[in-house]
Scaffold this active site. Structure first.
Site, PDB file in Angstrom:
ATOM      1  NE  ARG A 197      35.662  -9.526  -6.662  1.00 38.31           N
ATOM      2  CZ  ARG A 197      36.808  -8.930  -6.986  1.00 38.31           C
ATOM      3  NH1 ARG A 197      37.917  -9.227  -6.305  1.00 38.31           N
ATOM      4  NH2 ARG A 197      36.867  -8.060  -7.974  1.00 38.31           N
ATOM      5  CE  LYS A 240      35.192 -11.449  -9.693  1.00 34.12           C
ATOM      6  NZ  LYS A 240      34.218 -10.728 -10.535  1.00 34.12           N
ATOM      7  CG  HIS A 299      28.746  -8.177  -3.544  1.00 36.32           C
ATOM      8  ND1 HIS A 299      29.796  -9.059  -3.432  1.00 36.32           N
ATOM      9  CD2 HIS A 299      28.950  -7.496  -4.701  1.00 36.32           C
ATOM     10  CE1 HIS A 299      30.581  -8.927  -4.489  1.00 36.32           C
ATOM     11  NE2 HIS A 299      30.105  -7.981  -5.269  1.00 36.32           N
ATOM     12  NE  ARG A 351      33.555  -6.176  -4.294  1.00 33.69           N
ATOM     13  CZ  ARG A 351      34.861  -6.141  -4.471  1.00 33.69           C
ATOM     14  NH1 ARG A 351      35.668  -6.280  -3.443  1.00 33.69           N
ATOM     15  NH2 ARG A 351      35.387  -5.960  -5.675  1.00 33.69           N
ATOM     16  CG  HIS A 406      36.581  -3.022  -8.999  1.00 34.83           C
ATOM     17  ND1 HIS A 406      35.889  -1.941  -8.517  1.00 34.83           N
ATOM     18  CD2 HIS A 406      35.850  -4.113  -8.633  1.00 34.83           C
ATOM     19  CE1 HIS A 406      34.810  -2.347  -7.876  1.00 34.83           C
ATOM     20  NE2 HIS A 406      34.770  -3.660  -7.932  1.00 34.83           N
ATOM     21  CE1 TYR A 435      30.454  -0.474  -4.717  1.00 31.46           C
ATOM     22  CE2 TYR A 435      32.198  -0.499  -6.352  1.00 31.46           C
ATOM     23  CZ  TYR A 435      31.355  -1.171  -5.501  1.00 31.46           C
ATOM     24  OH  TYR A 435      31.402  -2.528  -5.436  1.00 31.46           O
TER      25      TYR A 435
END
Length: 352
Positions: free
Chosen positions: A183, A207, A298, A301, A324, A333
């Site tokens: 990210r 995150k 992104h 990514r 994730h 994806y």
């Protein structure tokens, strides 16, 4: 929520503030997100913006009259009809399903917190239907497009030392984004000590402050070495006086006093490179391809994840690489890879 009499003529100056009690609730909610749920500054700002936007939109729709520059109290009187009306008006204004879903999630988290804190007797958001997020992803580049993007970024640099330094930096960050699927917020948060040059890995803080180790390949390693050896020192305030560390245990002298000095990627003024600057670099490189409308960091990514799956990487490995928390997010994806498989089948099979 009851409405008041017609408001006076709108003030062209500063928009109304939240009422004192609403502001106190929002500030308490912010403390909860930061200290109890360990959310990033960016996530906290998004949650608060959504809750404050709810107050402003509902107050404006109900034609509430500001008192001394502040709206009357709103948050304590919201009901399910208010929330449904708010979402309906946002949808009519053209907001995307993903935006509506995010705002709904923010308000639900706030309402649940307010009930636990005793601010509200019941949670009006429990019966609020959340718009389903779109399962589509931004375009991913083809392997040929990605190759051209990175080859162009690594082309001969200009003669001017600072311009050459910036060119080396841009080439390195593009290589790292494509090699790792980071990210953009993770990229700009990297320090030099997060790079293990021998193992070709990065220690990435994602995150919620969760750390993971992400590998990168030889092209990204070469680009990083060029940036650190010949580019970064030019942008450091005071000029080219330092060498880059060779392991994760090294750090620059003085970095404790000035944390930005140890940032892996620097801006032209010597501070830590920001998200907006990275976005500009990526958008400029994507526009230079001339055959894609894709924009934003992104895209790289998504491209990294798609190319890994196309190449046979298993879903769990890609999930770990991308950071994730849910495998379901990574599975999105696979749709791109399956569509490419179908297209290849239609073109190649005689009975397709």
């Amino acid at each position: 929520m009851p409405s008041s009499t017609a408001p006076p003529a709108p003030d062209a100056g500063t928009p109304p503030r939240l009422a004192a009690r609403d502001r106190a609730w929002v500030e308490g909610f912010a403390d909860h997100l930061m200290h109890e749920r360990n959310r990033s500054d960016q996530t906290v700002r998004a949650y608060l913006s959504d809750v404050e936007g709810l107050v402003t939109e509902v107050a404006g729709h109900e034609q509430l009259v500001p008192v001394e520059g502040a709206w009357p109290e709103v948050l304590g009187g919201l009901d399910l009809a208010d929330l449904r009306g708010w979402l309906g008006r946002l949808s009519a204004a053209g907001r995307s399903r993903s935006t509506l879903a995010r705002k709904t999630a923010s308000v639900r988290v706030f309402m649940a917190w307010a009930v636990r804190e005793g601010h509200l007797e019941q949670d009006p958001s429990l019966r609020l239907s959340s718009p389903k997020r779109s399962s589509t992803l931004p375009d991913a580049l083809s392997a040929a497009q990605a190759g051209r993007l990175l080859d162009t970024a690594g082309s001969p640099a200009p003669e001017d030392a600072r311009k050459r330094a910036v060119a080396l930096r841009d080439a390195a960050l593009l290589e790292v984004l494509y090699a790792t699927g980071l990210r953009v917020s993770e990229l700009v948060g990297l320090d030099r000590r997060d790079v293990d040059h021998e193992r070709r890995t990065l220690v990435v803080t994602g995150k919620g402050g969760k750390q993971r180790t992400v590998p990168f390949g030889a092209p990204a390693a070469t680009a990083l070495e060029r940036w650190l050896d010949h580019g970064r020192r030019v942008l450091v305030p005071g000029g080219p006086t330092e060498q880059h560390p060779t392991s994760t245990s090294s750090s620059a002298p003085g970095s404790a006093a000035d944390p930005a000095r140890d940032a892996l990627f620097l801006g032209v003024r010597g501070g830590r490179l920001g998200v907006r600057q990275v976005r500009e670099v990526v958008n400029r490189a994507l526009a230079g391809l001339g055959d894609t409308a894709a924009r934003g960091p992104h895209v790289l990514r998504h491209t990294a994840a798609t190319h890994l799956l196309d190449g046979g990487a298993d879903l769990r490995s890609v999930q770990e690489l991308l950071g994730h928390s849910s495998l379901q997010t990574t599975q999105l994806y696979t749709h791109i890879s399956v569509e490419r498989l179908r297209e290849g089948y239609r073109q190649a099979h005689p009975r397709a």
